[in-house]
Design an enzyme around this catalytic site. Sequence first.
Site, PDB file in Angstrom:
ATOM      1  N   HIS A 387       0.829  -1.204   0.000  1.00 65.79           N
ATOM      2  CA  HIS A 387       0.000   0.000   0.000  1.00 65.79           C
ATOM      3  C   HIS A 387       0.871   1.264   0.000  1.00 65.79           C
ATOM      4  CE1 HIS A 387      -3.785   2.159   1.168  1.00 65.79           C
ATOM      5  NE2 HIS A 387      -2.903   3.026   1.666  1.00 65.79           N
ATOM      6  N   GLU A 388       1.787   1.332   0.972  1.00 62.94           N
ATOM      7  CA  GLU A 388       2.601   2.546   1.104  1.00 62.94           C
ATOM      8  C   GLU A 388       3.556   2.726  -0.076  1.00 62.94           C
ATOM      9  OE1 GLU A 388       1.680   4.723   3.082  1.00 62.94           O
ATOM     10  OE2 GLU A 388       0.444   3.496   4.402  1.00 62.94           O
ATOM     11  N   HIS A 394       3.653   6.478  -6.822  1.00 64.49           N
ATOM     12  CA  HIS A 394       2.783   7.473  -7.465  1.00 64.49           C
ATOM     13  C   HIS A 394       3.490   8.840  -7.417  1.00 64.49           C
ATOM     14  CE1 HIS A 394      -1.610   9.217  -7.776  1.00 64.49           C
ATOM     15  NE2 HIS A 394      -0.846   9.574  -8.780  1.00 64.49           N
TER      16      HIS A 394
END
Length: 596
Positions: A387-388, A394
């Site tokens: 997730h992180e 991004h």
Amino acid sequence: MEQLLKRSEVAEENKWNVEDLVGGQKAWDQTYAELQQEVKKMAEFEGKLDNAKSVKECFALEDDISLKTERLYVYAHLHHDEDTANPTYQALSQKAKKMSVQIGEALSFVTPEILSLPDDKLDAFIADPELAAYKFTLTEMKREKAHILTKNEEALLAQVGNLSQAPQTIFGMLNNADIKFPKIKNEEGKEVELTHGNYIQFLESSNREVRERAFKAVYATYAKQKNTIAATLNANVNKNMFYSNVRKYPSVLEMSLYGDNIPKEVYSNLIDTIHESLPLLHRYMNLRKKLLGVDELHMYDLFAPLVDEYKMDITYDEAKKTVSEGLKPLGQDYLKSLQEGYDNKWIDVYENENKRTGAYSWGAYGTHPFVLLNHKDNLNSMFTLAHEMGHALHSYYSDNTLPYRDAQYTIFLAEVASTTNEALLMDYLLKKSTDPKEKMYLLTYYADQFRTTVFRQTMFAEFEKLIHERAEQGEALTPQALSEIYYDLNVKYHGKGMAVDKDIEMEWARIPHFYNSFYVYKYATGFSAATSFSKQILEEGQPAVDRYLGFLKSGGSDYSINILKKAGVDMSSPQPIREAMSVFENVIEQLEQLTK
């Protein structure tokens, strides 16, 4: 319980390298001194922003100041989070906070001054090739202009700002400090005080009586405060209505969506499409009932474990390898960037004494991102890593592709990349799992994510929409009215096959998100967009990967809806939510097969 390491005892390879941001304390002090001088220069532009040359020079200086401020701020706070008891970094983060406020004030004249220009002047700036790098900034400013007031009115509204914090502050104090829950008997029959912290643990207990006791005790406690909390929530709705009227928006909902330029259809589509998908949630509730072996499924059974805890001991090194394997569909370029993060000290891995809890990804433009973890050797921590790193990459792609102004993506987009990584990892784990117990564990974990992130958050979003509409029509939001609306929604969402306990009507009273109005829908849209992306990537391959990498590189260079649309996810249509629901249906089918 093993003793936590002090920060100084943590192995170097498990620490991030914060010095990559500024180059150490000496460089920090030097940059801080430079900033003080640059801010003075900023004042020279005041009253002169009426021509393209001045605007361009002002924006360039503003960018330089903002970027340096960001680096100093992030540096101080990352060091502070490593060891919150370290007095050096406590002081530094306070100094950075003060500096940030002071600089914000020094730059605050820019937008109002440009907005005070006539529209044709603004249009000329937008079209001016000299200002091409700032076209999106200027277009945004012009869009905001319709809702900006005169200088004196804006000054007055700024003073109201402190008052407008009151509902949230009062609720926070009541909820975190003043509300006291009773003691209840735990699994061993011992009297234990119920707290916010252990409430969910009690709901996850395999002992049904413990779950019921905790559930009833929590809502009975809120029911005693219902008049006060209803008044607080009412004050928040009235505050929202005040701002939407003064700033000339048609409704509070439209005001809330305006910042990210999200069409109203995105909100109503989400609710409508989830309504049409409620039979899937009802099917999952029936499955839950069957797996728990109960005659009636109650609200306090929703977090109960459906299968025995499947112990998955996953070391950090294994987690990194597995995440890389799971993200293979994203292609070599993505995997190379991921590996760069693993190898070059982006990540602070383990818990140490006084380290900030939880996990996040953060950073400043022009340097790599930083990821804080508190890794435990389990499934949850592996998903947290995926997730992180989704957030981190991004930012990494956006920062490396775009100029500073355009690189920062909106909150509406923020959870998409992180959740896409989780969806791809889940798909990989399910495909490679041969142990029915493990598969069952993974499927229930995934199904519950759909239940809590898509269905539950959409129900919250619908509650907010209904209470604001009622207030805007002049109706009173009494505790009874709030409880009735909330209870009816629970019945609608959970279905006839479930015993919707009356106590749940008080749940609205404990949700802090309702004081950050019209925010929760972003969890549901983000999760749906991510599920849609992962489905396209797995089914189409390269064309979908190229579109997705295009999304990662787009930062905030256009409106969020347009960025997603270009990448193949049109959130103004029901399509992405339907795609997410087809994944949910597949999860339920696999669960049904395993429980035959």
